[in-house]
Motif scaffolding. Sequence first.
Motif, mmCIF file in Angstrom:
data_model
loop_
_atom_site.group_PDB
_atom_site.id
_atom_site.type_symbol
_atom_site.label_atom_id
_atom_site.label_comp_id
_atom_site.label_asym_id
_atom_site.label_seq_id
_atom_site.Cartn_x
_atom_site.Cartn_y
_atom_site.Cartn_z
ATOM 1 N N PHE A 298 -4.410 -2.492 11.500
ATOM 2 C CA PHE A 298 -4.242 -2.694 10.061
ATOM 3 C C PHE A 298 -4.052 -4.172 9.760
ATOM 4 O O PHE A 298 -4.566 -4.703 8.789
ATOM 5 C CB PHE A 298 -3.050 -1.873 9.582
ATOM 6 C CG PHE A 298 -2.926 -1.815 8.086
ATOM 7 C CD1 PHE A 298 -1.692 -1.868 7.481
ATOM 8 C CD2 PHE A 298 -4.050 -1.699 7.283
ATOM 9 C CE1 PHE A 298 -1.571 -1.806 6.104
ATOM 10 C CE2 PHE A 298 -3.948 -1.635 5.917
ATOM 11 C CZ PHE A 298 -2.704 -1.691 5.322
ATOM 12 N N LYS B 282 -0.424 4.163 -0.009
ATOM 13 C CA LYS B 282 -1.140 5.115 0.833
ATOM 14 C C LYS B 282 -0.626 5.064 2.259
ATOM 15 O O LYS B 282 -0.464 6.093 2.918
ATOM 16 C CB LYS B 282 -2.641 4.800 0.799
ATOM 17 C CG LYS B 282 -3.503 5.761 1.592
ATOM 18 C CD LYS B 282 -4.970 5.396 1.468
ATOM 19 C CE LYS B 282 -5.843 6.351 2.263
ATOM 20 N NZ LYS B 282 -7.286 5.991 2.159
ATOM 21 N N GLU B 283 -0.361 3.842 2.745
ATOM 22 C CA GLU B 283 0.163 3.686 4.100
ATOM 23 C C GLU B 283 1.673 3.908 4.154
ATOM 24 O O GLU B 283 2.224 4.166 5.219
ATOM 25 C CB GLU B 283 -0.161 2.281 4.619
ATOM 26 C CG GLU B 283 -1.646 1.964 4.691
ATOM 27 C CD GLU B 283 -2.347 2.788 5.747
ATOM 28 O OE1 GLU B 283 -1.677 3.203 6.717
ATOM 29 O OE2 GLU B 283 -3.564 3.025 5.606
ATOM 30 N N ASN B 284 2.339 3.794 2.998
ATOM 31 C CA ASN B 284 3.806 3.915 2.959
ATOM 32 C C ASN B 284 4.206 4.853 1.817
ATOM 33 O O ASN B 284 4.790 4.422 0.818
ATOM 34 C CB ASN B 284 4.446 2.538 2.758
ATOM 35 C CG ASN B 284 3.960 1.509 3.762
ATOM 36 O OD1 ASN B 284 4.444 1.423 4.872
ATOM 37 N ND2 ASN B 284 2.966 0.718 3.354
ATOM 38 N N SER C 250 0.845 -1.192 0.000
ATOM 39 C CA SER C 250 0.000 0.000 0.000
ATOM 40 C C SER C 250 0.882 1.244 0.000
ATOM 41 O O SER C 250 1.644 1.479 0.939
ATOM 42 C CB SER C 250 -0.915 0.000 1.230
ATOM 43 O OG SER C 250 -1.581 1.246 1.344
ATOM 44 N N PRO D 77 0.789 -4.787 6.318
ATOM 45 C CA PRO D 77 1.701 -3.663 6.581
ATOM 46 C C PRO D 77 3.145 -4.025 6.263
ATOM 47 O O PRO D 77 3.525 -5.190 6.225
ATOM 48 C CB PRO D 77 1.505 -3.395 8.078
ATOM 49 C CG PRO D 77 0.972 -4.665 8.633
ATOM 50 C CD PRO D 77 0.150 -5.280 7.547
#
Length: 392
Positions: A382, A306-308, A304, A352
Amino acid sequence: KKLDAKVKLWHHNSQGLFDYSTKDFQEYTLKWRGDAFLTKSNNRIQNQPSLPKTPIAKLKANDLALYPGHLFASLCQDLWLVARSFTNGYRLAPGDIVRLGAQAFKVKQICTDKPTNKGFSLTDLLVFQEPSGETSQVHSLPCRVCLSESYSSQNPLISPCNCKGSMKYIHLKCLQQSIKSRVHSTDYSLAFMFKNLSCELCSKQYSSKFYLNGELKDLLEIKNLPQPYVVLESLSCKEQGLYIASFCTKSILSLGRSHQSEVLIKDPSVSRNHAKLVYKGQGIYLKDNKSKYGTTILVKRPISLKENPHLEFQSENSTIQFKASGLVNLLPSCLRQPVAKGPKSPSLPLFPVNKGICLSTDDLDFLVREAQGELLNTSLSFCQDSIQNFEA
């Protein structure tokens, strides 16, 4: 969503490496307005809506997820995550494939229990043939190493392989000494070089254990390194082996070509002080030390962005870093960039990154087990969402 990617191209394509210390590179920007594949054409990374012959990855703009190319085509180019993306280092997980320069290693085992005198068993990590019976002994032919015909009950002449004639027999201790010569040992690490631990002449694998005077004994007599430790398996075709690093008395170990390194790696693409292994909390982290050819981790599962958003990737002699910003698309559908054609993106959960979950595998059962194990130590919502989505 608007998505841009900054690409750096090093024109000296040597062993698929990128020189992180040079300023002699070309920099350009790729722009996305929808789903697209990353590929390489004329030595340049490009994006296109349709599935290429050798994709690097597919980018889904809606959920800002990056899917490795092997999920769409059997012939693809590897995608590597740059370890410098993480200030405190990348947390290793069993199964991860990491690369220091051109040298690739697989994380074979990690033990982060409290320091004890109990160490690893090297024979448990290697593949040997099972012992077939009592060790055979002879009384008249010489040892092929020391050429002596004498023997004793504790040091018999044995025939451990398929060699014939004068090369058939060897003293047990001569064989053990030959195996020990492949071990480089320091106070903090062991480097064990082997070629499936087989005979150098006939290539037959040795047994990990043998019978001597009715007792079952280990062929290898190598000291155990205490916990915690990490075991790295070299994936080099020239020199296969295991590197075992122990953090019992030291929490930071250096990896490099220098003889002062705790873990010595003899390869010209590896810098003298290339990287560090850091034991912190319940994890072992790999941190690049401003090396020339960098430290990377093979990507086999979706990530992702968006998360990273800070992550940097490498494909051969190019690096790529994404930057996204939300925009309202006011164009009619007939004028928008076409959506990427070809196979749909696999419905894989976005686990994650840098949380102790393997990055170099797409085995969903394995990833779910790792994520569930991580939930026992942390409260990662998450992780929990990823598992629930996968089960659904």
